[in-house]
Design a protein around this motif. Structure first.
Motif, mmCIF file in Angstrom:
data_model
loop_
_atom_site.group_PDB
_atom_site.id
_atom_site.type_symbol
_atom_site.label_atom_id
_atom_site.label_comp_id
_atom_site.label_asym_id
_atom_site.label_seq_id
_atom_site.Cartn_x
_atom_site.Cartn_y
_atom_site.Cartn_z
ATOM 1 N N HIS A 1 -8.427 -8.067 -0.515
ATOM 2 C CA HIS A 1 -7.708 -8.697 0.083
ATOM 3 C C HIS A 1 -8.807 -9.632 1.482
ATOM 4 C CE1 HIS A 1 -4.452 -5.383 -0.032
ATOM 5 N NE2 HIS A 1 -4.995 -5.048 2.072
ATOM 6 N N HIS B 1 0.777 -1.191 -0.235
ATOM 7 C CA HIS B 1 -0.149 0.039 -0.121
ATOM 8 C C HIS B 1 1.410 1.242 0.082
ATOM 9 C CE1 HIS B 1 -3.821 -2.816 1.165
ATOM 10 N NE2 HIS B 1 -2.582 -3.187 1.846
ATOM 11 N N GLU C 1 -7.308 -12.290 6.636
ATOM 12 C CA GLU C 1 -7.056 -11.556 7.547
ATOM 13 C C GLU C 1 -6.837 -11.784 8.099
ATOM 14 O OE1 GLU C 1 -5.813 -6.979 6.680
ATOM 15 O OE2 GLU C 1 -3.762 -7.300 7.313
ATOM 16 N N HIS D 1 -3.206 -11.475 1.823
ATOM 17 C CA HIS D 1 -3.200 -12.361 3.120
ATOM 18 C C HIS D 1 -3.492 -13.535 2.516
ATOM 19 C CE1 HIS D 1 -1.941 -8.681 4.711
ATOM 20 N NE2 HIS D 1 -2.692 -8.189 4.620
ATOM 21 N N ASP E 1 3.231 -5.278 2.710
ATOM 22 C CA ASP E 1 2.508 -4.403 3.077
ATOM 23 C C ASP E 1 2.612 -3.122 2.957
ATOM 24 O OD1 ASP E 1 -1.070 -4.568 3.458
ATOM 25 O OD2 ASP E 1 -0.535 -5.586 5.022
ATOM 26 N N ASP E 2 2.733 -2.632 4.050
ATOM 27 C CA ASP E 2 3.115 -1.444 4.752
ATOM 28 C C ASP E 2 3.896 -1.379 5.129
ATOM 29 O OD1 ASP E 2 0.637 -0.149 4.669
ATOM 30 O OD2 ASP E 2 -0.408 -2.038 5.241
ATOM 31 N N SER F 1 -9.132 -1.933 3.890
ATOM 32 C CA SER F 1 -9.487 -1.675 4.925
ATOM 33 C C SER F 1 -9.656 -2.901 5.510
ATOM 34 C CB SER F 1 -10.503 -0.467 4.673
ATOM 35 O OG SER F 1 -10.348 0.238 5.743
HETATM 36 N N1 ADE Z 1 -4.293 -0.720 3.907
HETATM 37 C C1 ADE Z 1 -3.176 -1.183 4.688
HETATM 38 N N2 ADE Z 1 -2.876 -2.141 5.099
HETATM 39 C C2 ADE Z 1 -3.677 -3.245 4.813
HETATM 40 C C3 ADE Z 1 -4.329 -5.299 5.542
HETATM 41 N N3 ADE Z 1 -3.312 -5.149 5.973
HETATM 42 N N4 ADE Z 1 -5.494 -5.158 5.390
HETATM 43 C C4 ADE Z 1 -6.807 -4.510 5.281
HETATM 44 N N5 ADE Z 1 -6.418 -3.084 4.509
HETATM 45 C C5 ADE Z 1 -5.275 -2.420 4.872
#
Ligand code: ADE
Ligand code: ZN
Length: 337
Positions: A194, A16, A197, A218, A275-276, A167
């Motif tokens: 997604h 992201h 998760e 995920h 991911d982030d 999200s």
């Molecule tokens: N937005 C950013 N990272 C996310 C994640 N791991 N799961 C869901 N939404 C996200």
């Protein structure tokens, strides 16, 4: 192994762009845009980045993204990430962005997509890193809102390859977005989402059966349903697994308990992603390094993961083959004796 991983050619398929926003850059952009952020020091940020669950993280992630105002901000954010790709031997990346996080603050879709895509074009030329964009719908918002975003994206269609869904997962099943996915597919976007998760296996079934997705972001919770695992294998659909995200959000307690190797042994096609990265303690190579160590992965395992990252990308068959050959050639000269 660290050296082997660092030089291994790879792709990143789950990233992201708003989650690549490093604290130092956040301070800098907040300052030039005259926006107050609730942290004064990197230490205060580190303290805030301790999460109990996905929602806990999302609240802070959306707050961080709110300092992005101008096209240049989106450009700088994206180019910084792409420079890190080049440093890590990430040859291709598929970048998710959340238009609604910005349009609901009054930033235009054009500002967001133009800033991001200009950075991608420059990175292709200057850094030899290729990229595709995935426009992700925020699942805590309505399907009507997602439709509005789909409509706004149409003038920029040639810059966007796929749609995603991210999200807050729990309580927001894929079926909520049935119609907008159908419309997005009709416009030529590739459907991704997604699923699994934090949500149950049923959400993965819905993402496959109703949204017709081509890749699962995920997907960890598929392991709770043997028939689902069989179905994912049968459809040859990959999971974009994010080890450090999973421990940061407490989806997995400890990396040593991470199911990645189990997934591979079952025959699931998995890839490793960050991911982030600014929030979860590591870029993609750090994810490879830490999961290798925790699970004792072999060089062969790492090569499979890197090859999967190209095989299950959205690249053309020709580009997949060229990149997979790079991985094979790399392994040939870096095999353990
Ligand atoms: N937005 C950013 N990272 C996310 C994640 N791991 N799961 C869901 N939404 C996200
Ligand atoms: Zn994600």
């Amino acid at each position: 192994m660290k050296n082997f991983i660092e030089n291994l050619p790879k792709a990143e398929l789950h990233l992201h762009i708003e989650g690549s926003f490093e604290p130092a850059q956040m301070f800098e952009i907040a300052k030039r845009n005259n926006i107050q952020i609730p942290y004064k020091t990197v230490e205060e940020i580190e303290e805030a980045y301790k999460f109990d669950c996905l929602q806990d993280f999302l609240d802070i992630y959306y707050q961080g993204a709110s300092v992005l105002i101008h096209e240049q901000d989106f450009y700088d954010l994206t180019y910084s990430y792409l420079k890190k790709c080049a440093e890590q031997n990430v040859r291709h990346t598929e970048i998710m962005f959340d238009p609604q996080t910005h349009t609901e603050r009054g930033i235009t879709f054009k500002t967001v997509v133009t800033g991001i895509s200009k950075a991608c074009e420059d990175a292709k030329k200057n850094l030899n890193v290729s990229s595709y964009l995935i426009m992700s719908f925020l699942r805590h918002l309505s399907e009507e809102d997602a439709f509005k975003t789909l409509k706004e994206s149409l003038p920029f269609k040639e810059k966007i390859k796929a749609v995603g869904l991210d999200s807050s997962e729990k309580g927001n099943p894929p079926s909520k977005f049935k119609n907008v996915y159908k419309a997005a597919i009709k416009e030529g976007y590739i459907p991704l989402a997604h699923a699994g998760e934090e949500g149950p296996p049923e959400y993965i079934w819905e993402a496959l059966d109703i949204l017709k997705i081509k890749r699962i972001d995920h997907g960890n919770n598929c392991l709770q349903d043997d028939n689902l695992v069989k179905e994912i294998i049968q459809q040859d659909i990959a999971l974009t697994v994010c080890p450090l995200s999973n421990t940061a959000l407490q989806v997995v307690k400890d990396l040593k308990e991470h199911p990645l190797k189990k997934m591979m042994d079952l025959g699931l096609k998995v890839t490793i992603n960050s991911d982030d990265p600014a929030y979860f303690g590591g870029q993609v190579n750090q994810n490879y390094i830490e999961i290798q160590k925790a699970l004792g992965l072999s060089r062969e395992d790492l090569v499979i993961l890197a090859k999967n990252s190209f095989q299950y990308s959205l690249l053309s068959e020709d580009m997949k083959m060229k990149n997979i050959k790079l991985v094979d050639d790399y392994f040939e000269i870096n095999k353990e004796l």
